[in-house]
Scaffold this active site. Sequence first.
Site, PDB file in Angstrom:
ATOM      1  N   GLY A  81       0.872  -1.168   0.000  1.00 32.19           N
ATOM      2  CA  GLY A  81       0.000   0.000   0.000  1.00 32.19           C
ATOM      3  C   GLY A  81       0.905   1.213   0.000  1.00 32.19           C
ATOM      4  O   GLY A  81       2.050   1.127  -0.445  1.00 32.19           O
ATOM      5  N   GLU A  82       0.414   2.338   0.471  1.00 32.56           N
ATOM      6  CA  GLU A  82       1.278   3.521   0.579  1.00 32.56           C
ATOM      7  C   GLU A  82       1.758   3.647   2.024  1.00 32.56           C
ATOM      8  O   GLU A  82       0.955   3.820   2.930  1.00 32.56           O
ATOM      9  CB  GLU A  82       0.523   4.773   0.131  1.00 32.56           C
ATOM     10  CG  GLU A  82       0.594   4.978  -1.362  1.00 32.56           C
ATOM     11  CD  GLU A  82       2.018   4.935  -1.898  1.00 32.56           C
ATOM     12  OE1 GLU A  82       2.266   4.176  -2.858  1.00 32.56           O
ATOM     13  OE2 GLU A  82       2.899   5.629  -1.342  1.00 32.56           O
ATOM     14  N   SER A  83       3.077   3.600   2.201  1.00 35.59           N
ATOM     15  CA  SER A  83       3.621   3.603   3.565  1.00 35.59           C
ATOM     16  C   SER A  83       3.267   4.891   4.307  1.00 35.59           C
ATOM     17  O   SER A  83       2.978   4.856   5.508  1.00 35.59           O
ATOM     18  CB  SER A  83       5.132   3.390   3.535  1.00 35.59           C
ATOM     19  OG  SER A  83       5.749   4.293   2.652  1.00 35.59           O
ATOM     20  N   CYS A 117       6.519  -4.801   1.102  1.00 39.47           N
ATOM     21  CA  CYS A 117       6.663  -3.485   0.458  1.00 39.47           C
ATOM     22  C   CYS A 117       6.412  -2.356   1.461  1.00 39.47           C
ATOM     23  O   CYS A 117       7.290  -2.061   2.263  1.00 39.47           O
ATOM     24  CB  CYS A 117       5.747  -3.400  -0.758  1.00 39.47           C
ATOM     25  SG  CYS A 117       6.179  -2.061  -1.871  1.00 39.47           S
ATOM     26  N   ARG A 128      12.907   4.041   0.008  1.00 40.76           N
ATOM     27  CA  ARG A 128      11.618   4.000  -0.677  1.00 40.76           C
ATOM     28  C   ARG A 128      11.803   4.291  -2.162  1.00 40.76           C
ATOM     29  O   ARG A 128      12.719   5.003  -2.549  1.00 40.76           O
ATOM     30  CB  ARG A 128      10.651   5.013  -0.058  1.00 40.76           C
ATOM     31  CG  ARG A 128      10.351   4.720   1.406  1.00 40.76           C
ATOM     32  CD  ARG A 128       9.537   5.822   2.049  1.00 40.76           C
ATOM     33  NE  ARG A 128       8.237   5.939   1.425  1.00 40.76           N
ATOM     34  CZ  ARG A 128       7.652   7.099   1.132  1.00 40.76           C
ATOM     35  NH1 ARG A 128       8.248   8.235   1.404  1.00 40.76           N
ATOM     36  NH2 ARG A 128       6.457   7.121   0.584  1.00 40.76           N
ATOM     37  N   ILE A 174       6.676  -3.383  -7.163  1.00 43.49           N
ATOM     38  CA  ILE A 174       5.865  -2.254  -7.614  1.00 43.49           C
ATOM     39  C   ILE A 174       6.249  -0.997  -6.853  1.00 43.49           C
ATOM     40  O   ILE A 174       6.039  -0.917  -5.643  1.00 43.49           O
ATOM     41  CB  ILE A 174       4.369  -2.580  -7.450  1.00 43.49           C
ATOM     42  CG1 ILE A 174       4.022  -3.753  -8.389  1.00 43.49           C
ATOM     43  CG2 ILE A 174       3.508  -1.367  -7.760  1.00 43.49           C
ATOM     44  CD1 ILE A 174       2.647  -4.284  -8.218  1.00 43.49           C
ATOM     45  N   ARG A 175       6.855  -0.049  -7.542  1.00 40.00           N
ATOM     46  CA  ARG A 175       7.396   1.155  -6.883  1.00 40.00           C
ATOM     47  C   ARG A 175       8.071   0.712  -5.592  1.00 40.00           C
ATOM     48  O   ARG A 175       7.830   1.244  -4.515  1.00 40.00           O
ATOM     49  CB  ARG A 175       6.288   2.180  -6.598  1.00 40.00           C
ATOM     50  CG  ARG A 175       5.651   2.768  -7.855  1.00 40.00           C
ATOM     51  CD  ARG A 175       4.587   3.798  -7.523  1.00 40.00           C
ATOM     52  NE  ARG A 175       5.135   5.152  -7.458  1.00 40.00           N
ATOM     53  CZ  ARG A 175       5.271   5.861  -6.354  1.00 40.00           C
ATOM     54  NH1 ARG A 175       4.928   5.382  -5.186  1.00 40.00           N
ATOM     55  NH2 ARG A 175       5.763   7.071  -6.400  1.00 40.00           N
ATOM     56  N   HIS A 189       5.788  -8.467  -3.710  1.00 42.51           N
ATOM     57  CA  HIS A 189       4.387  -8.758  -3.362  1.00 42.51           C
ATOM     58  C   HIS A 189       3.980 -10.198  -3.662  1.00 42.51           C
ATOM     59  O   HIS A 189       3.304 -10.441  -4.668  1.00 42.51           O
ATOM     60  CB  HIS A 189       3.462  -7.826  -4.145  1.00 42.51           C
ATOM     61  CG  HIS A 189       3.617  -6.387  -3.795  1.00 42.51           C
ATOM     62  ND1 HIS A 189       3.088  -5.840  -2.654  1.00 42.51           N
ATOM     63  CD2 HIS A 189       4.255  -5.383  -4.439  1.00 42.51           C
ATOM     64  CE1 HIS A 189       3.380  -4.552  -2.601  1.00 42.51           C
ATOM     65  NE2 HIS A 189       4.095  -4.247  -3.672  1.00 42.51           N
ATOM     66  N   GLU A 221       1.661 -11.711  -2.460  1.00 41.44           N
ATOM     67  CA  GLU A 221       0.197 -11.801  -2.374  1.00 41.44           C
ATOM     68  C   GLU A 221      -0.487 -11.545  -3.710  1.00 41.44           C
ATOM     69  O   GLU A 221      -1.670 -11.852  -3.861  1.00 41.44           O
ATOM     70  CB  GLU A 221      -0.330 -10.833  -1.304  1.00 41.44           C
ATOM     71  CG  GLU A 221      -0.283  -9.339  -1.664  1.00 41.44           C
ATOM     72  CD  GLU A 221       1.074  -8.672  -1.416  1.00 41.44           C
ATOM     73  OE1 GLU A 221       2.072  -9.406  -1.219  1.00 41.44           O
ATOM     74  OE2 GLU A 221       1.132  -7.427  -1.434  1.00 41.44           O
TER      75      GLU A 221
END
Lengths: 243, 314
Positions: A74-76, A106, A133, A161-162, A198, A200
């Site tokens: 997600g977004e940290s 992530c 990051r 992913i990023r 990821h 998942e």
Amino acid sequence: MHQFRSKSSWLDEETNFQGMTVTDHNPLVHIGVLALQGDFQEHVAMLRVAGAEVSEVRTLSQLSSVDGLVIPGGESTTIARLLVAFGLMEPLRERIESGLPVWGTCAGAILLASDVPGLDRPPLGCVAMTIERNAFGTQVDSFETELAIAGLEEVFHAVFIRAPAIKDVGKGVEVLARLENDQIVAIRDGSLLATCFHPEITEDPRLHELFISIVRDAVSQGQANKSHLLESQFVTGSGDNRD
Amino acid sequence: MTNNGSNETPLPNDASGKDSTGETATWRVKTGLAQMLKGGVIMDVTTAAEAEIAEEAGAVAVMALERVPADIRKEGGVARMSAVEKIEEIQKAVTIPVMAKARIGHFVEAQILDALGIDYIDESEVLTPADDRNHIDKTVFRAPFVCGCRNLGEALRRISEGAAMIRTKGEAGTGDIVEAVRHMRQLWDGIRSLQNMATDELPTAAKELQAPLELLREVKELGRLPVVNFSAGGVATPADAALMMQLGADGVFVGSGIFKSDRPSAVAEAIVKAVTHYQDPIVLAEVSRGLGAAMRGEAVASIPVEEQLAGRGN
């Protein structure tokens, strides 16, 4: 599932729970997935397939009932912000320090780290590592690749992913995987696991199975400690009687 | 709850390539970023300062654009891709993903955004369409695309063109949630209908929906779209955001609702919290306190159909 999703996901959970078999060798562990933001549903589905009782964690009481926790992708910055806003940051840190197994993927890996340059809120800081990051660039540089992971026989198809990259690890932190350019992308520190990719969003449950076994070990260790404690109390008690 | 549907979508990956680390711009990587944005709020911003407020409030991404939809609606004129300097300024200001809008069919605006390393391109009806017949071929870009839809057929046409994320259109810049609700309900109604259909009825449904049969089969099996679906166009309050989540959105875009309100920072943060706890009315009541006046808005019913944005691009 389109409407009133709380009800239907609750039903899913029940069905799954009833379908589980519990044996002495394979005790059912209860794993929570932090569900403040991110791809928590993917982790929930994967952990169920891999054989755990799973629930989403958004509140303090939900957090206190789990044997292990996954912090998803997600977004940290968003997840860190919500952990603080809902009073979960300190209680979570305390539970981790007293032995709660946690796996961060992530954003989750970023939150576990002790040193995150450029993160505008302090992370949980439970693993001695420096993590960068967006280490590979923007979304157009996101990639997937085959990765050799310590402890897994076959390579793992890893999706970045990023993604962040782990720049440095402290004493006692075991490196599980590196990219070809030597960047560290998976570590284990006791019962804490961090991956920059990821699992998942793939169909490969091996790392979810690994985490379930870490949680299982921690639970039986905890039970052993408890019974050891009871035993020693009993021994002390009988000693007192003898006196 | 079905997950990982995106992995099974059979789509070409013309843009995919290899670099030193691995394979880039694959379908999984494109749909995967949208999966990471789920349960989050994507906020429209026009300056670096607004982007910083959005990030601080907990936005999962920002959408860089020249004017928020409410101003585009008010001022008229041709609405185009944001200025390159503006986008770069916003990219420098935040660490969260930066999205930007290209006009429908304007593949050169998309090429420019791709060259800037934008994280997601929104081929958007909010801007003035550049092509009244064709959308962009989204498979040839490195950056993933999000597109708007009003119903299942439109969603599947966009996915077949390569969109890796969908948003229901709503009516941007109005602060009126009615169209967002209508489009979300229409989308789920379409999905439910497919699930109730016999297999031999799907080819006819594909003709009626003007969408590829293969995607219909996939939606029937998954019980949802094969990509992430956010809600857009009309969200102005935390209650609006939670409404869209309860109606089945994976997350929410907020455009004018934040920076046209009295207290942008407080409203932004409240909407972020409302999307996380969308099922908990006690939290929703708590976060709805002390936000000042929401954007005044404009009822969609008072806007002539030909001036509504959602009809652009089909």
